[in-house]
Write an enzyme that holds these catalytic residues in place. Structure first.
Site, PDB file in Angstrom:
ATOM      1  N   TYR A  75       0.911  -1.583   0.092  1.00 13.87           N
ATOM      2  CA  TYR A  75      -0.310  -0.271  -0.001  1.00 13.87           C
ATOM      3  C   TYR A  75       0.859   1.354  -0.278  1.00 13.87           C
ATOM      4  CZ  TYR A  75      -3.585   3.139   1.851  1.00 13.87           C
ATOM      5  OH  TYR A  75      -4.524   4.351   2.126  1.00 13.87           O
ATOM      6  N   TYR A  76       1.570   1.528   0.374  1.00 16.95           N
ATOM      7  CA  TYR A  76       3.204   2.174   0.518  1.00 16.95           C
ATOM      8  C   TYR A  76       3.298   3.097  -0.805  1.00 16.95           C
ATOM      9  CZ  TYR A  76       3.228   1.347   5.188  1.00 16.95           C
ATOM     10  OH  TYR A  76       2.855   0.469   6.961  1.00 16.95           O
ATOM     11  N   GLY A  77       2.898   4.229  -0.677  1.00 20.72           N
ATOM     12  CA  GLY A  77       3.326   4.923  -2.191  1.00 20.72           C
ATOM     13  C   GLY A  77       2.831   4.524  -3.483  1.00 20.72           C
ATOM     14  N   SER A  78       2.091   3.303  -3.290  1.00 17.73           N
ATOM     15  CA  SER A  78       0.712   2.801  -4.316  1.00 17.73           C
ATOM     16  C   SER A  78       2.029   1.818  -4.520  1.00 17.73           C
ATOM     17  CB  SER A  78       0.331   3.564  -5.193  1.00 17.73           C
ATOM     18  OG  SER A  78      -0.700   5.061  -4.317  1.00 17.73           O
TER      19      SER A  78
END
Length: 336
Positions: A75-78
């Site tokens: 999820y982080y930074g897409s």
């Protein structure tokens, strides 16, 4: 070498990483079978606040400082956080413990904890991280639409296939932790860690999840250990938050910078300064007083932040100091 402590052990192991990573000596503790540095690097800034070059610089600063635990999520930074981290680590990936998470909504097709998606998500993370296995694979949040036993069965398959070494969860309540434990049978994989919010200004976990982790012998990983930067000392009463800082841009800015919270921060700064330490050192060391906490995972956007975080865990707080800290910030006992 002495045996490293497990999640609820009574000692610490000094692991020497200078030969492999070029860094100094760092304390380690255990998450299940994994030996992790007591200061970890949170990778939520990668791909959002940091581009690849800045990410690589932070990763290599962490390696050189002796950090061996890296925590990210799809999820982080897409998904860019995983991609940048895997690229930056390169062959040094096998010198570290690599943790990531799945489950938060990336798009309409990528979310949740259904067994078929779990198997898809891990393959995507393995590819982005450029590795053949994930050391700690964590469900990022409970999925109310999928029975936990179904998710655990899929995760057990990944462990047996050698794609995952240990499994953990995040944002789980005591009831959800117990439900997950009851769903495990025989030698099937079970959660060895829980990652929830916990810091000097947010102590609710002491009421329920931390005691449950201690009872079950699993690790508790605190996120937001610096209260979104409030416990770094850069936010002060009567002063505007630094331009470009996380809290300055936060929708919860007023709540973060409430007078009562800033008053506690000021008193904590005075407490630490009087003893020759910084608020950062107090924040890390206070968390690590609990043997159930194996590592304090903190993000960084600058090289000096990495070095400061690595050095912050050396203060050994006394019982008298802990009592004084309780008097400053208050305990959650009345809210339990």
């Amino acid at each position: 070498m002495p045996v490293a402590v497990n999640a609820t052990g009574t000692g610490e192991n000094r692991r020497r990483v200078s030969d492999t990573l070029g860094g100094g000596t760092v304390d380690t503790r255990r998450i299940g079978t994994l030996d992790v540095s007591v200061v970890g690097l949170g990778c939520n800034n990668f791909g959002s606040r940091l581009d690849y070059n800045a990410t690589s610089a932070v990763v290599h600063a962490a390696l050189d400082a002796g950090i061996t635990f890296f925590d990210t999520a799809d999820y982080y930074g897409s998904t860019l956080s995983e991609e940048y981290l895997g690229r930056a680590l390169g062959v040094r990936r096998y010198d570290v413990v690599l943790a990531t998470k799945f489950g938060k909504k990336l798009d309409e097709e990528h979310h949740g904890a259904h067994p078929e998606y779990v198997k898809r998500a891990v393959e995507d993370s393995l590819r982005r991280l450029r590795t053949d296995h994930i050391d700690l694979y964590q469900i990022h949040e409970p999925d109310p639409d999928v029975p936990i036993e179904d998710t655990l069965a899929a995760l057990d398959d990944l462990v047996r296939a050698g794609k995952v070494r240990e499994i953990g969860c995040s944002n789980f309540s005591v009831a959800q932790i117990r439900e997950a434990d009851a769903a495990v049978h025989g030698d099937s994989a079970r959660f060895v860690s829980v990652q929830n919010e916990y810091n000097l200004l947010h102590r609710d976990a002491e009421c329920d999840v931390i005691p449950e982790c201690e009872r079950m012998g699993i690790a508790f990983l605190p996120y937001y250990p610096l209260a979104s930067g409030l416990l770094t000392g850069k936010y002060r009463r009567g002063q505007a938050p630094p331009e470009g800082s996380r809290i300055a841009a936060s929708k919860k800015r007023e709540a973060h910078l409430a007078d009562d919270r800033l008053a506690k921060v000021e008193r904590l700064i005075e407490f630490a300064t009087a003893r020759g330490h910084t608020l950062l050192e107090l924040s890390f060391s206070w968390l690590l007083v609990r043997p159930v906490v194996p590592s304090v995972i903190a993000g960084a956007t600058k090289l000096e932040q990495v070095r400061a975080n690595t050095a912050a865990a050396s203060w050994r707080l006394t019982d008298a100091e802990l009592a004084e800290i309780d008097a400053i910030v208050g305990t959650p006992a009345g809210n339990c």
